[in-house]
Structure formats: C-alpha cells, structure tokens
Design an enzyme around this catalytic site. Structure first.
Site, PDB file in Angstrom:
ATOM      1  N   VAL A  65       0.432  -1.370  -0.140  1.00 36.04           N
ATOM      2  CA  VAL A  65       0.037  -0.070   0.203  1.00 36.04           C
ATOM      3  C   VAL A  65       0.798   1.299   0.093  1.00 36.04           C
ATOM      4  O   VAL A  65       1.178   2.289  -1.291  1.00 36.04           O
ATOM      5  CB  VAL A  65      -1.015   0.375   1.352  1.00 36.04           C
ATOM      6  N   ARG A  88      13.331  -2.571   5.949  1.00 38.51           N
ATOM      7  CA  ARG A  88      14.330  -2.939   5.944  1.00 38.51           C
ATOM      8  C   ARG A  88      15.026  -1.240   5.175  1.00 38.51           C
ATOM      9  O   ARG A  88      14.741  -1.595   3.962  1.00 38.51           O
ATOM     10  CB  ARG A  88      14.483  -3.976   4.919  1.00 38.51           C
ATOM     11  N   GLY A 147      -1.346 -15.932  -6.159  1.00 38.78           N
ATOM     12  CA  GLY A 147      -1.360 -14.857  -4.929  1.00 38.78           C
ATOM     13  C   GLY A 147      -2.483 -13.423  -4.744  1.00 38.78           C
ATOM     14  O   GLY A 147      -2.565 -13.258  -3.857  1.00 38.78           O
ATOM     15  N   GLU A 169      -2.177 -15.783   0.990  1.00 40.18           N
ATOM     16  CA  GLU A 169      -0.686 -15.758   1.524  1.00 40.18           C
ATOM     17  C   GLU A 169      -0.278 -17.023   1.724  1.00 40.18           C
ATOM     18  O   GLU A 169      -0.745 -17.997   1.640  1.00 40.18           O
ATOM     19  CB  GLU A 169      -0.850 -14.907   2.979  1.00 40.18           C
ATOM     20  N   ASP A 226      -9.129 -12.006   9.410  1.00 35.25           N
ATOM     21  CA  ASP A 226      -9.877 -10.374   8.696  1.00 35.25           C
ATOM     22  C   ASP A 226     -10.590 -10.165   8.732  1.00 35.25           C
ATOM     23  O   ASP A 226     -10.750  -8.796   8.963  1.00 35.25           O
ATOM     24  CB  ASP A 226      -8.779 -10.823   7.549  1.00 35.25           C
ATOM     25  N   LYS A 256     -12.902  -6.502  10.011  1.00 37.11           N
ATOM     26  CA  LYS A 256     -13.215  -6.413   9.631  1.00 37.11           C
ATOM     27  C   LYS A 256     -15.079  -5.577  10.281  1.00 37.11           C
ATOM     28  O   LYS A 256     -15.349  -4.314  10.041  1.00 37.11           O
ATOM     29  CB  LYS A 256     -13.821  -6.033   7.834  1.00 37.11           C
ATOM     30  N   GLY A 287      -5.619  -4.567  -2.755  1.00 39.37           N
ATOM     31  CA  GLY A 287      -4.743  -4.857  -3.389  1.00 39.37           C
ATOM     32  C   GLY A 287      -4.444  -3.206  -3.026  1.00 39.37           C
ATOM     33  O   GLY A 287      -4.534  -2.761  -2.559  1.00 39.37           O
TER      34      GLY A 287
HETATM   35  P1  NAP Z   1       3.353  -4.387   4.010  1.00 43.37           P
HETATM   36  O1  NAP Z   1       3.421  -4.851   1.896  1.00 43.37           O
HETATM   37  O2  NAP Z   1       3.987  -5.725   4.291  1.00 43.37           O
HETATM   38  O3  NAP Z   1       4.089  -3.235   3.964  1.00 43.37           O
HETATM   39  C1  NAP Z   1       4.401  -3.010   5.419  1.00 43.37           C
HETATM   40  C2  NAP Z   1       5.569  -2.388   5.532  1.00 43.37           C
HETATM   41  O4  NAP Z   1       5.222  -1.280   6.675  1.00 43.37           O
HETATM   42  C3  NAP Z   1       6.551  -2.332   4.614  1.00 43.37           C
HETATM   43  O5  NAP Z   1       7.735  -0.923   4.091  1.00 43.37           O
HETATM   44  C4  NAP Z   1       7.532  -2.524   6.196  1.00 43.37           C
HETATM   45  O6  NAP Z   1       8.689  -2.318   5.731  1.00 43.37           O
HETATM   46  C5  NAP Z   1       7.048  -1.896   6.991  1.00 43.37           C
HETATM   47  N1  NAP Z   1       7.219  -1.759   8.773  1.00 43.37           N
HETATM   48  C6  NAP Z   1       7.045  -2.655   8.692  1.00 43.37           C
HETATM   49  N2  NAP Z   1       6.731  -3.041  10.202  1.00 43.37           N
HETATM   50  C7  NAP Z   1       7.527  -1.522  10.321  1.00 43.37           C
HETATM   51  C8  NAP Z   1       8.047  -1.053  11.873  1.00 43.37           C
HETATM   52  N3  NAP Z   1       8.013  -1.943  12.918  1.00 43.37           N
HETATM   53  N4  NAP Z   1       8.957   0.057  11.773  1.00 43.37           N
HETATM   54  C9  NAP Z   1       8.875   0.639  10.407  1.00 43.37           C
HETATM   55  N5  NAP Z   1       8.273  -0.215   8.996  1.00 43.37           N
HETATM   56  C10 NAP Z   1       7.594  -1.331   9.427  1.00 43.37           C
HETATM   57  O7  NAP Z   1       1.595  -4.436   3.860  1.00 43.37           O
HETATM   58  P2  NAP Z   1       0.175  -3.865   2.947  1.00 43.37           P
HETATM   59  O8  NAP Z   1       0.258  -5.141   2.538  1.00 43.37           O
HETATM   60  O9  NAP Z   1       0.969  -2.270   2.501  1.00 43.37           O
HETATM   61  O10 NAP Z   1      -0.638  -3.283   4.084  1.00 43.37           O
HETATM   62  C11 NAP Z   1      -0.253  -1.922   4.706  1.00 43.37           C
HETATM   63  C12 NAP Z   1      -1.550  -2.383   5.960  1.00 43.37           C
HETATM   64  O11 NAP Z   1      -2.899  -2.233   5.302  1.00 43.37           O
HETATM   65  C13 NAP Z   1      -1.944  -3.161   6.795  1.00 43.37           C
HETATM   66  O12 NAP Z   1      -2.432  -2.511   7.735  1.00 43.37           O
HETATM   67  C14 NAP Z   1      -2.560  -3.988   6.267  1.00 43.37           C
HETATM   68  O13 NAP Z   1      -3.851  -4.401   7.155  1.00 43.37           O
HETATM   69  C15 NAP Z   1      -3.805  -2.845   5.599  1.00 43.37           C
HETATM   70  N6  NAP Z   1      -4.993  -3.361   3.996  1.00 43.37           N
HETATM   71  C16 NAP Z   1      -4.209  -3.731   3.051  1.00 43.37           C
HETATM   72  C17 NAP Z   1      -4.304  -3.979   2.302  1.00 43.37           C
HETATM   73  C18 NAP Z   1      -3.586  -4.714   1.149  1.00 43.37           C
HETATM   74  O14 NAP Z   1      -4.631  -4.881  -0.262  1.00 43.37           O
HETATM   75  N7  NAP Z   1      -2.575  -4.958   0.426  1.00 43.37           N
HETATM   76  C19 NAP Z   1      -5.944  -3.523   1.999  1.00 43.37           C
HETATM   77  C20 NAP Z   1      -6.863  -2.762   3.004  1.00 43.37           C
HETATM   78  C21 NAP Z   1      -5.819  -2.425   3.950  1.00 43.37           C
HETATM   79  P3  NAP Z   1       9.989  -2.859   4.206  1.00 43.37           P
HETATM   80  O15 NAP Z   1       9.197  -2.377   3.424  1.00 43.37           O
HETATM   81  O16 NAP Z   1      11.338  -2.802   5.057  1.00 43.37           O
HETATM   82  O17 NAP Z   1       9.164  -4.692   4.801  1.00 43.37           O
END
Ligand code: NAP
Length: 425
Positions: free
Chosen positions: A11, A43, A185, A188, A199, A203, A300
C-alpha cells in the site's frame, strides 16, 4: 502541509507513487501542496529504486519521524498492533492527524484511538481499513447519519470469496481451490488470517460499530472459517438455487445487535450472489434509504492507496480549515451485543442416515423437540449413501445446536455431515 509515511510495502509504495504522480492535482484539491518529508520502513536495504522518491527520505526510526515538529499528517500503512499503536497515539497526542489502513489495530483498540484523537484535537481517518478501495466508512459515518441501519451483509475478504467462487464454478474441493488461490497470489503462504475469517472479523467489527453507533469489540464478533465447506455443500446449495458465500452479517434487533462472520448459503437471486472472485461487496439495509450495495476491489496496493489518498486530502483540508471533521467513533447508542446462541437465521443441515423406514419421522421429531420447524426435506442415495438434507425455518442458533447434538446421538443418524446457515431470504 507535511506528511510522514509509516510503511512502504504494497500500500505505502502506491501511496508514494500516486502522491508523486498526482501531486499538482492533490495540491489543487487541498489548497496547498502536501509533501512527503519521511518514509519509515523496517529494511533500509530493500530495493525501492522503482519508486519516484529520494533515497534520503527513508528511515527506520518511525517514532522520531512522527515526532518531527514540522509533520502535520501521519499516514500509517505498516500494519500490526505494535509499534503502530504507539506511533498513532503519539501523533494524535501531538495534534497530528492520522490516516491508517490498519483494521487489526482499529478493531482491537478503536475506542482508545478515537479518544486519543479527540483529546489531541486531531482527525483519525481509516477509509481503507474495512473494504480497501470501496467507499464504506464515510458512507456509514456521514452519508447515512440521518438514517437507521438495520442490517449489513457483506463479502469483505477477497481470498475466501475467490476460493468459494472457484469451488462453485469448478466443483473443486477446498484444499484444491486454496492451492490455486495461493499460486495466483490471492492467498498468503500462511492463509490463516483469511480462511479462518480473522481478517473478516476485524472488518465486521469496524463496519458494525459505525453502522450501529455501538462499539463492537473484536471478541464479540462470532467467527467461523471456510475450511469445512465441502464440495457437497456447494452442490447441495446449487441444487436448491443457492450459492455459498463468505459472509459478514451485522443485524440490529429489538434487544441488541448481532455480528458474525461465517460461510452461508444465499439465494442466487441475491445481489451478493454474483460478487465473485477476489471482489468484495457490502449490502446495507437502511430504514429510509432502503437497500444499498457497495461493490469493488477489497484489496490491492493501488486500490487501497486510492482510499488512503482520499483520506489524506480530507484531513489536509480539515487542517487548513483549523477543524477536525467529526468524532472518530460515535458509540452513543451502546447497544448490547447478543451472543451467537441468540442469533436467528435459517439452516441447511446434511445428515448421513441409516436407510430404513421411520428415519425421517425420528429426524423431524428431533427438530420439533427443539422448536425448529422444517421448510424442506430432501432425501438422496440409498443404503450406506442415504442422505437427508433439511432446510429449516428461522430459529435461534442455540435451538439449532441443541438439535444437532441430539441428532448426532440418534442410532439412525450415522453422521451430521454439515450445518450451514442460510441468509438473505
Ligand atoms: P506490507 O506490504 O507488509 O508493508 C508493510 C510496510 O511496513 C513495509 O514497508 C515494512 O517495511 C513496513 N514496516 C513494518 N514494520 C515496521 C516497523 N516496525 N518499522 C518500520 N516500518 C515497518 O503491508 P501492506 O499490504 O502494504 O499493508 C499495510 C496496511 O494496510 C496493513 O495494516 C493492512 O492490513 C492494510 N491494508 C492492506 C490492504 C492490501 O491489499 N494490501 C488492503 C487494505 C488494508 P519493509 O518494506 O522494510 O519491510
């Protein structure tokens, strides 16, 4: 206007890309440019060279970024409970508005975060948390605030909807459909959060809290996953003009509200029946507005970032106007949450029975003993294959579970093969 971005994964990286490519347009909508002044990640060495952003903006020290005096808005898209909770509460305490997509944290700690926003005089927006790109939080928080919502029926997880859609369309068993979803994909490597409906439960708690002006704790949401849905259940549903869907069901009744997530059969004529694949939809029944349907991509990176950007524009405008928009959570109704035993619906029960005269009468008598009346009974197969499929009229969950317990003790019933709720009729 200066913004700190916490997280740059699926995101967050799309938030960066869209803010950079649509910067001028966003500035016009806000009334001034919104500048990303730092991006916290875990990272630093991860390759992000494809992103249109300077390397110097990245940091691993999220808390210091939140506390920077020039930061006005904090966008949290890292996920998880801690340290996200500390970042958000720190920002709110300093009067910095927060945009988050973190359903897990909101479902666990919504009231405390709302209180922190109120105390800090800051906004807390989370449009992306419940249904990603589908506008739902604002319609519930604002557009429908003049109405009374009686029921919300939703498909709020793309993975489970994909798996059950595949099972319906191809006749595949659960494990096979899950394998395919993982390969594509949609699921997970560890699919627990999705297939066991954790999840969806988070919601459901967010949606029901807003719909009923009542804080619904995550622990108050009744949850069953989709692992036990069999190809036979899907076939039996199809034979009766129904389809199995992963549903989130929130209902207001005279004596309280009930909130549950589980697979259920709905008629093929119901608007949610044609929501297939990874799509999500939420069907709202309001007293004056009638029946409303919100449909679209429930996940997404780009889609979710769209909702996050909408929130950024909203909180930035509010900041410019020197206001906060509304109480983050209006739980004034404080309705009691009913236990699952009191939830009322219809049921589809499949029984493997001994093929002998009188079985049907004994099974019918057991339902009657617990006050559950039968709508239809269908017998198929012979000998060891004999099966009875019963669909009941509306009954309380406790009545049904007591019936099932007694049925499983009958010598003429080999096995209660499945019990599934029937909704939307
Ligand atoms: P993601 O791809 O796992 O990304 C998480 C990001 O947070 C990464 O950049 C990670 O860093 C960083 N991060 C994690 N722990 C950290 C820490 N302790 N300190 C600093 N940075 C940290 O997750 P995502 O899919 O983008 O989802 C993010 C949020 O959006 C979640 O709450 C999820 O529930 C919500 N959401 C996601 C979706 C979806 O479709 N993906 C939809 C609705 C809501 P690195 O890059 O270095 O690993």
């Amino acid at each position: 206007m200066k913004l700190a971005l916490l997280g740059c994964g699926n995101v967050g990286s799309e938030v960066v890309r869209l803010m950079r490519t649509r910067g001028e347009e966003l500035a016009s909508r806000v009334g001034e440019p919104v500048e990303i002044v730092g991006i916290a990640v875990r990272r630093l060495d991860r390759d992000r060279s494809h992103l249109p952003v300077e390397k110097e903006l990245f940091t691993t020290d999220a808390l210091s970024l939140v506390k920077r005096p020039d930061v006005d808005i904090v966008v949290e898209v890292a996920g998880g409970i801690e340290p996200a909770r500390t970042w958000i509460t720190t920002a709110l305490a300093e009067g910095k508005s927060v945009v988050t997509a973190n359903k897990a944290l909101l479902a666990e700690d919504g009231p405390a975060l709302s209180a922190a926003a109120k105390a800090g005089g800051a906004d807390l927006y989370y449009e992306a948390a419940a249904a990603a790109a589908i506008p739902l939080m604002r319609p519930l928080r604002e557009s429908l605030h003049g109405d009374t919502i009686n029921r919300v029926l939703g498909i709020v997880n793309g993975t489970t909807n994909y798996i059950l859609s595949q099972m319906s369309q191809t006749g595949a068993a659960f494990e096979e459909a899950l394998g395919e979803a993982t390969e594509l994909g949609y699921a997970e490597a560890d699919p627990t959060a999705d297939v066991d409906n954790y999840d969806a439960a988070a919601k459901a708690a967010l949606i029901a809290s807003l719909a009923f002006h009542t804080h619904i704790d995550l622990g108050e949401v009744y949850r069953e996953g989709i692992r036990d849905v069999s190809a036979a259940d899907i076939a039996s549903a199809a034979a009766q003009g129904r389809v199995v869907k992963p549903l989130c069901i929130a209902t207001r009744e005279a004596d309280g509200v009930s909130v549950r997530v589980h697979p259920a059969m709905i008629p093929t004529t119901h608007p949610l029946a044609n929501v297939n694949g990874a799509y999500n939809a939420v069907f709202v029944e309001a007293e004056s507005a009638g029946r409303l349907m919100f449909y679209g991509a429930g996940a997404g990176g780009t889609e979710t970032a769209s909702a996050v950007l909408g929130d950024i524009v909203a909180v930035a405008r509010n900041k410019r106007g020197g206001i906060t928009a509304f109480p983050p959570e209006a739980a004034y109704q404080d309705l009691p949450v009913k236990p699952i035993g009191e939830a009322r619906t219809r049921y589809h029960v499949s029984l493997d029975v001994v093929d002998e005269p009188g079985v049907l009468a004994r099974v019918a008598a057991t339902f009657a003993h617990h006050g559950v009346s039968l709508a239809t009974v269908h017998q198929s197969g012979q000998g060891d294959e004999a099966r009875l499929v019963v669909v009941t009229h509306t009954a309380a969950d406790k009545q049904l579970s007591d019936t099932v317990e007694e049925l499983s003790q009958l010598t003429s019933v080999h096995n209660v093969a499945s019990v599934m709720r029937v909704e939307g009729e």
